[in-house]
Scaffold this motif. Structure first.
Motif, mmCIF file in Angstrom:
data_model
loop_
_atom_site.group_PDB
_atom_site.id
_atom_site.type_symbol
_atom_site.label_atom_id
_atom_site.label_comp_id
_atom_site.label_asym_id
_atom_site.label_seq_id
_atom_site.Cartn_x
_atom_site.Cartn_y
_atom_site.Cartn_z
ATOM 1 N N CYS A 297 0.848 -1.199 0.000
ATOM 2 C CA CYS A 297 0.000 0.000 0.000
ATOM 3 C C CYS A 297 0.882 1.248 0.000
ATOM 4 C CB CYS A 297 -0.832 0.075 1.290
ATOM 5 S SG CYS A 297 -1.953 -1.275 1.505
ATOM 6 N N GLY A 298 0.345 2.324 -0.514
ATOM 7 C CA GLY A 298 0.972 3.647 -0.402
ATOM 8 C C GLY A 298 2.386 3.675 -0.928
ATOM 9 N N SER A 344 6.080 -3.721 3.436
ATOM 10 C CA SER A 344 5.387 -2.865 4.410
ATOM 11 C C SER A 344 6.390 -2.342 5.422
ATOM 12 C CB SER A 344 4.311 -3.694 5.128
ATOM 13 O OG SER A 344 3.755 -2.964 6.188
ATOM 14 N N GLN A 345 6.377 -1.047 5.641
ATOM 15 C CA GLN A 345 7.238 -0.472 6.679
ATOM 16 C C GLN A 345 6.843 -1.048 8.027
ATOM 17 O OE1 GLN A 345 8.532 1.440 9.872
ATOM 18 N NE2 GLN A 345 6.453 2.082 9.406
ATOM 19 N N SER A 346 5.571 -0.867 8.386
ATOM 20 C CA SER A 346 5.114 -1.258 9.726
ATOM 21 C C SER A 346 4.987 -2.767 9.870
ATOM 22 C CB SER A 346 3.750 -0.635 9.995
ATOM 23 O OG SER A 346 2.819 -1.120 9.033
ATOM 24 N N ALA A 396 4.811 10.571 7.047
ATOM 25 C CA ALA A 396 5.274 10.462 5.661
ATOM 26 C C ALA A 396 6.494 9.548 5.628
ATOM 27 C CB ALA A 396 5.634 11.836 5.127
ATOM 28 N N SER A 397 6.371 8.475 4.909
ATOM 29 C CA SER A 397 7.452 7.488 4.866
ATOM 30 C C SER A 397 8.595 8.012 4.000
ATOM 31 C CB SER A 397 6.881 6.196 4.289
ATOM 32 O OG SER A 397 7.818 5.172 4.396
ATOM 33 N N GLU A 485 0.116 14.455 1.281
ATOM 34 C CA GLU A 485 -0.144 14.075 2.673
ATOM 35 C C GLU A 485 0.377 15.079 3.682
ATOM 36 O OE1 GLU A 485 3.036 10.314 2.915
ATOM 37 O OE2 GLU A 485 1.109 10.157 3.884
HETATM 38 O O1 M6R Z 1 3.468 0.384 6.937
HETATM 39 P P1 M6R Z 1 3.213 0.273 5.467
HETATM 40 O O2 M6R Z 1 4.449 0.439 4.648
HETATM 41 O O3 M6R Z 1 2.472 -0.983 5.096
HETATM 42 O O4 M6R Z 1 2.265 1.491 5.125
HETATM 43 C C1 M6R Z 1 1.744 1.657 3.838
HETATM 44 C C2 M6R Z 1 1.160 3.030 3.662
HETATM 45 O O5 M6R Z 1 0.145 3.251 4.594
HETATM 46 C C3 M6R Z 1 2.236 4.124 3.831
HETATM 47 O O6 M6R Z 1 3.287 3.943 2.953
HETATM 48 C C4 M6R Z 1 1.614 5.517 3.593
HETATM 49 O O7 M6R Z 1 1.217 5.644 2.264
HETATM 50 C C5 M6R Z 1 2.621 6.595 4.005
HETATM 51 N N1 M6R Z 1 1.976 7.552 4.860
HETATM 52 C C6 M6R Z 1 3.221 7.319 2.851
HETATM 53 O O8 M6R Z 1 4.079 8.330 3.240
#
Ligand code: M6R
Length: 605
Positions: A297-298, A344-346, A396-397, A485
């Protein structure tokens, strides 16, 4: 997303809970609250908006007690209001809850028929009304909590606090993470270890389906079948889990600045300098794969979109790419020779996790590229590749994106070599190019002053368009997402060649158009599309290298990037995408780290 904290302490817990909630602020929230038990009596304070409002409330109406639960709420069912804020209370029980109770309507009707008086619009209140109902039937707190949990459908984490019980919190994990902290004659509960990092470094992560009874003496964990079970206690690196801005104005600024170090350290893990190749976890079998399915996602999805070009180019591996929230609702065709990769980051994004569960058993292997190695996605994948970026707090990632790109590039090169698509020479040359990325990212970060000046006019724009071709197209998408964002300016991205099929109608003298175009094989084509914009008075900012800028001729605004190998251009050009959004947001005075309406990790579908 919502955050949960619980403390069974030796001192007043309200300030401790408030402090722990502050460490969860990064997850995004719009109201907060705390409940305690004091001299047997349950009481609570709640406030809308930032934690400072809850803190002010506590000054005027203190909340004594050595046992308590706290919550930051990101509104789903019912808007941000005091009535909808957690903890919810009914009779002798209070509850904090993350996630969604899917059968709440049916439960609410049933309880209302039995006389329950609802005071909020939330799904959470059904939990507390149900528990209260069971207590009224004569059940003890543990029984009532267990009976309540059995009635709930959905993905959630929650904690119960009971009147008359000063040494008891009951908590449960089903779909949303929860961890237990061990102190000296104290016990803690948090939706992540970051929340507890100032309290303890001894953490027990609950597994999916677990529920637990906490007292000051310790924790008893039960699995989904109610069997008492042992979950290991791990020592976390408290320094890593601790979150501070280290002198930066925002977490986002700190995390952007960390990128060269993060990339270098992760590269060391996967391919040390004295090592000619790439070390990946055992069991990866790219040679046998006939297709790679990537889902995220994202920002993580845009990292996959870049990687699709790499897997096709370097490994000749067909790639299918989807947004997690769409993937499992479109009957994707899966095969036993497919590999599925989730980024996924998280590691807790509900849609990505659900997509992973959807493919399990139907593909050869499930891979995960995550930042949080203890996350649900990491636990449920067959092979995990951590990106080693450290905690990312800014919504913001930034550093996670470049670190995801780096790990995906390593994977694509390894796949290319394993499949005989890349010669040994080409493999080693590309690897050396990747090794140079941290240095070039540092050079790109050095352009910050120039970028700050360039964003002055962007901050006044109503809309901004981003363009790119090839791997620069996902970069354009990422630039537009970042700008939206944190600055709240409407931004869109197009593959530059697609412009003339519609969006060119938007171009006029007031529309800033940001073009990512390193001097690569697609440069001429991108510049032609840029000329089409300038012919209609679009205000172009061209981001390119020395050769590109020299060949492009007159352009209203320009930003010079270092000259870099094609492979690492998306990693290096991510930096101006991030800095443009950051400085535009600063000019507009928005909340960079906690933009409105957003959660760091989206744990609801
Ligand atoms: O934790 P995740 O990488 O799964 O999250 C995915 C998106 O929710 C995340 O990248 C979101 O789009 C960020 N706020 C972008 O900066």
């Amino acid at each position: 997303m919502c955050g949960i904290v619980g403390v069974l302490g030796q001192h007043e817990v309200s300030p401790i809970i408030l402090d722990a909630l502050k460490r969860l602020e990064y997850r995004g929230y719009d109201s907060a609250g705390i409940a305690t038990v004091n001299q047997g009596k349950l009481d609570r304070r709640r406030a809308v908006g930032k934690l400072i409002n809850l803190s002010d409330t506590l000054v005027h109406q203190p909340l004594p007690g050595r046992s308590g639960i706290g919550h930051t709420r990101w509104a789903t069912h019912g808007g941000p209001s005091v009535d909808n804020a957690h903890p919810h209370q009914a009779g002798r029980v209070a509850v904090v809850h993350n996630g969604i109770i899917e059968n709440f309507r049916a439960l609410r009707e049933e309880l209302a028929e039995q006389g329950a008086q609802f005071t909020s619009q939330t799904d959470t209140e059904t939990i507390v009304q149900l528990a209260s109902h069971y207590l009224d039937q004569g059940m003890a707190p543990v029984q009532a909590a267990r009976a309540t949990l059995k009635r709930l459908d959905g993905a959630f984490a929650l904690a119960f606090l009971f009147e008359g019980e000063e040494d008891l919190i009951i908590c449960a994990r089903r779909g949303s993470p929860l961890c237990i902290g061990h102190g000296e004659d104290e016990m803690y509960l948090g939706s992540d270890a970051i929340a507890l990092s100032e309290l303890t470094d001894r953490i027990t992560y609950l597994e999916e389906g677990d529920w637990a009874i906490l007292t000051r003496n310790g924790v008893h964990v039960f699995d989904a079948d109610d069997h008492q079970t042992a979950r290991p206690m791990t020592r976390i690196n408290a320094a890593q889990a601790r979150v501070d801005k280290s002198g930066h104005r925002h977490f986002m600024a700190k995390e952007m600045a960390e990128q060269p170090g993060v990339l270098k350290a992760a590269m060391e893990v996967y391919s040390g300098v004295d090592h000619g190749g790439i070390d990946l976890p055992e069991g990866l079998d790219f040679a046998a794969a006939d297709r790679l399915i990537m889902v995220a996602c994202g920002t993580a999805h845009y990292a996959c979109q870049v990687a699709k070009y790499w897997f096709e180019q370097f490994a000749g591996l067909p790639v299918e790419l989807d947004i997690a929230s769409e993937f499992r609702y479109r009957a994707p065709v899966l095969g036993q020779k497919n590999m599925a990769l989730f980024v996924s980051q998280s590691g807790e994004t509900a849609d990505t996790l659900a997509a992973l569960r959807h493919v399990r058993g139907h593909v050869a292997q499930v891979l995960a590229v995550v930042n949080v190695p203890t996350s649900s996605i990491a636990r449920e994948a067959d092979v995990v590749l951590p990106i080693h970026a450290g905690p990312e707090i800014g919504v913001a990632s930034t550093k996670a994106f470049t670190a995801q790109l780096q790990v995906l590039a390593l994977l694509a090169l390894k796949a290319g070599f394993a499949r005989g698509h890349l010669s040994e020479d080409a493999y080693r040359t590309r690897l050396e190019e990747l090794r140079a990325a941290p240095g070039f990212v540092a050079q790109a970060l050095d352009r910050e002053d120039e970028i700050r000046r360039l964003t002055e006019h962007l901050a006044r724009a109503r809309d901004v368009l981003f363009l790119g071709r090839g791997v620069m197209y996902p970069l354009a998408l990422e630039g537009a997402l970042k700008l939206k964002e944190i600055s709240y300016i409407h931004a869109e991205a197009y593959a530059a060649g697609e412009l003339k099929h519609g969006p060119i109608a938007l171009i006029d003298k007031d529309l800033p158009v940001i073009v990512f175009a390193p001097h690569d094989a697609l440069f001429e084509k991108t510049v032609s599309n840029m000329q089409e914009v300038m012919a209609r008075q679009g205000q172009v900012l061209l981001i390119s290298d020395a050769k590109g800028l020299a060949e492009a001729g007159e352009v209203p605004f320009r930003l010079q990037m270092p000259t870099v190998p094609d492979l690492i251009a998306p990693i290096v050009y991510a930096v101006p995408a991030q800095l443009i959004a950051y400085h535009t947001a600063l000019h507009r005075g928005t909340d960079v780290d906690q933009p409105r309406n957003l959660a760091k990790s989206v744990t609801v579908e």
